[in-house]
Write an enzyme that holds these catalytic residues in place. Structure first.
Site, PDB file in Angstrom:
ATOM      1  N   GLN A   1       0.716  -1.255  -0.086  1.00 56.91           N
ATOM      2  CA  GLN A   1      -0.132   0.013  -0.042  1.00 56.91           C
ATOM      3  C   GLN A   1       1.030   1.164   0.036  1.00 56.91           C
ATOM      4  O   GLN A   1       0.495   2.516   0.022  1.00 56.91           O
ATOM      5  CB  GLN A   1      -1.020  -0.013   1.170  1.00 56.91           C
ATOM      6  CG  GLN A   1      -1.805  -1.076   1.344  1.00 56.91           C
ATOM      7  CD  GLN A   1      -3.095  -1.072   0.032  1.00 56.91           C
ATOM      8  OE1 GLN A   1      -3.265   0.212  -0.364  1.00 56.91           O
ATOM      9  NE2 GLN A   1      -3.790  -1.857  -0.086  1.00 56.91           N
TER      10      GLN A   1
ATOM     11  N   CYS B   1     -10.651  -8.722   1.872  1.00 54.06           N
ATOM     12  CA  CYS B   1     -10.836 -10.143   2.373  1.00 54.06           C
ATOM     13  C   CYS B   1     -11.640 -10.251   3.697  1.00 54.06           C
ATOM     14  O   CYS B   1     -12.749 -11.035   3.478  1.00 54.06           O
ATOM     15  CB  CYS B   1      -9.690 -10.840   2.861  1.00 54.06           C
ATOM     16  SG  CYS B   1      -7.942 -10.138   1.891  1.00 54.06           S
TER      17      CYS B   1
ATOM     18  N   HIS C   1      -1.293  -4.110  -8.929  1.00 52.22           N
ATOM     19  CA  HIS C   1      -2.476  -3.925  -9.206  1.00 52.22           C
ATOM     20  C   HIS C   1      -2.975  -2.586  -8.039  1.00 52.22           C
ATOM     21  O   HIS C   1      -3.840  -2.152  -8.082  1.00 52.22           O
ATOM     22  CB  HIS C   1      -3.413  -4.762  -9.256  1.00 52.22           C
ATOM     23  CG  HIS C   1      -3.752  -5.651  -7.708  1.00 52.22           C
ATOM     24  ND1 HIS C   1      -4.967  -5.274  -7.036  1.00 52.22           N
ATOM     25  CD2 HIS C   1      -3.134  -6.577  -7.078  1.00 52.22           C
ATOM     26  CE1 HIS C   1      -4.813  -5.972  -5.942  1.00 52.22           C
ATOM     27  NE2 HIS C   1      -3.862  -6.812  -6.002  1.00 52.22           N
TER      28      HIS C   1
HETATM   29  N1  PLP Z   1      -0.526  -6.609   1.739  1.00 52.41           N
HETATM   30  C1  PLP Z   1      -1.326  -5.706   1.841  1.00 52.41           C
HETATM   31  C2  PLP Z   1      -1.031  -4.481   2.604  1.00 52.41           C
HETATM   32  C3  PLP Z   1      -2.269  -5.615   0.953  1.00 52.41           C
HETATM   33  O1  PLP Z   1      -3.154  -4.527   0.851  1.00 52.41           O
HETATM   34  C4  PLP Z   1      -2.521  -6.449  -0.135  1.00 52.41           C
HETATM   35  C5  PLP Z   1      -3.696  -6.714  -0.789  1.00 52.41           C
HETATM   36  O2  PLP Z   1      -4.755  -6.582  -0.602  1.00 52.41           O
HETATM   37  C6  PLP Z   1      -1.571  -7.720  -0.026  1.00 52.41           C
HETATM   38  C7  PLP Z   1      -0.593  -7.620   0.715  1.00 52.41           C
HETATM   39  C8  PLP Z   1      -1.563  -8.788  -1.237  1.00 52.41           C
HETATM   40  O3  PLP Z   1      -1.594  -8.461  -2.201  1.00 52.41           O
HETATM   41  P1  PLP Z   1      -1.859  -9.114  -3.729  1.00 52.41           P
HETATM   42  O4  PLP Z   1      -3.260  -9.040  -4.030  1.00 52.41           O
HETATM   43  O5  PLP Z   1      -0.943  -8.373  -4.722  1.00 52.41           O
HETATM   44  O6  PLP Z   1      -1.672 -10.640  -3.539  1.00 52.41           O
END
Ligand code: PLP
Length: 372
Positions: A177, A315, A196
């Site tokens: 982030q 999630c 993304h």
């Molecule tokens: N770490 C953080 C702080 C995130 O916000 C996210 C995604 O929501 C992830 C890890 C996981 O990223 P990815 O969607 O590329 O697996």
């Protein structure tokens, strides 16, 4: 639709779509094959790698592409444990980490690692004295994110890395982030990022590794990515990540100023009845997590289907579980359920954000009136 869920994912930049297009259509060669077309694809991936490396901004080190940041974080933790020197089997992390770190650490604990999960203060920030007390010669890795995905607060990663190093441990930073939004401070040995979240495509992430801190290989096979992460790379996805990273590096100050203005407009439009979750000072301002006494956040989302916002992490929203991050701040279930997250950035206009905030406030007021 008014899109206010920039922490879940970000709109793909038009420049990224243009950069990717030829690599999805006519330029289909395998980047690991020796033909002229293969070499051209490989060269495009190497340009992208440099752009991602530059956007991480830590100087030196190397980038290995992964399928996403979840993979990068799994790899970093599991591969570091696999290479651990004798006697170092402690992992320290923080209660507000993303599931990609927390669940991986829990899994490693199930395999015999000694896991310590530190609490945070009620502003969401780690108390460094707590960390100091936990660090000893058995600690292998300290995993702390830079910008929290649910509440936007910043952890002092440089200080954390310095303390970890003094104990002979490595520091892993989830900068998913943070990339393109705030500078990544010096210190970490391993940094996970994702395309993304910076207006790039889904399906590609990366692990930045300081020289000497590379984890043991995670994927076995053709030996790509210096033998560390086998599997044919996607030129389209890597090029898309590179284009997004380049744009983010060029625009970081402009995007940041835009987000600061949006934050001011949003907090004004919501009004003083909404309380901000997490530190107001030490934060990334494109994440506004707020709560209002008595409001049902899930109902607000259901009532305002043409505004995309969320309860916390994508999630957590799906599972209906109350957020572990808000719980870690000391909020009870009722307060957590009355919280919503508005995420905005490069392509959000002042007008649409103000309109959304006013409608959210009005819907919250209607809920209160119905209860009275
Ligand atoms: N770490 C953080 C702080 C995130 O916000 C996210 C995604 O929501 C992830 C890890 C996981 O990223 P990815 O969607 O590329 O697996």
């Amino acid at each position: 639709m008014i899109y206010l869920d920039y922490q879940a994912t970000t709109p793909v930049a038009p420049e990224v779509v243009t950069a990717m297009e030829p690599w999805i259509s006519e330029k289909f060669a395998n980047p690991h094959s020796p033909s002229r077309w293969g070499r051209e694809a490989e060269a495009a991936i190497e340009v992208a790698r440099k752009d991602v490396l530059k956007s991480v901004g830590l100087g030196g080190g190397s980038i290995a592409f992964t399928g996403n940041a979840t993979e990068a974080l799994n790899w970093a933790l599991k591969g570091t444990v696999e290479k651990a020197p004798r006697g170092r089997n402690r992992i320290i992390t923080v209660a507000t980490e993303h599931a990609a770190v927390r669940d991986t650490c829990e899994w490693l604990a199930g395999q015999g690692a000694d896991l310590t999960i530190l609490p945070v203060r009620n502003d969401g920030i780690l108390d460094l004295e707590l960390l100091e007390r936990e660090l000893d010669e058995r600690v292998l890795v300290v995993a702390v994110m830079l910008v929290n995905n649910e509440i936007g607060v910043l952890q002092p990663i440089s200080e954390i890395a310095k303390m970890a190093h003094e104990a002979g441990a490595l520091m892993l930073c989830d900068a998913v982030q943070a990339l393109g939004r705030v500078d990544i401070a010096e210190g970490p040995d391993l940094v996970a990022v994702s395309a993304h979240k910076i207006h790039g495509p889904k399906g590609v992430g990366a692990l930045w590794m300081r020289k000497g801190a590379e984890p043991a290989p995670f994927m076995h096979g053709g030996g790509q990515e210096q033998g560390l992460r086998s599997g044919t790379l996607s030129p389209a996805l890597c090029v898309g990540f590179g284009a997004a990273a380049k744009l983010a590096s060029e625009r970081i100050n402009k995007d940041y100023d835009h987000v600061l203005r949006l934050w001011a407009a949003a907090t004004r439009a919501l009004g003083p009845a909404w309380e901000i979750n997490g530190s107001v000072r030490h934060r990334y301002f494109g994440n506004l997590n707020v709560r209002k006494e008595g409001v049902d956040g899930a109902r607000l989302i259901a009532d305002l289907r043409d505004i995309a916002f969320s309860l916390g992490s994508a999630c957590a929203s799906g599972s209906g579980r109350p957020s572990h991050v808000l719980k870690a701040l000391g909020l009870d279930q009722r307060k957590a359920r009355s919280s919503i997250r508005l995420g905005f950035g490069r392509y959000t206009s002042d007008d649409e954000l103000i309109d959304a905030c006013e409608r959210i406030s009005a819907a919250a007021y209607r809920q209160e009136k119905l209860k009275a």
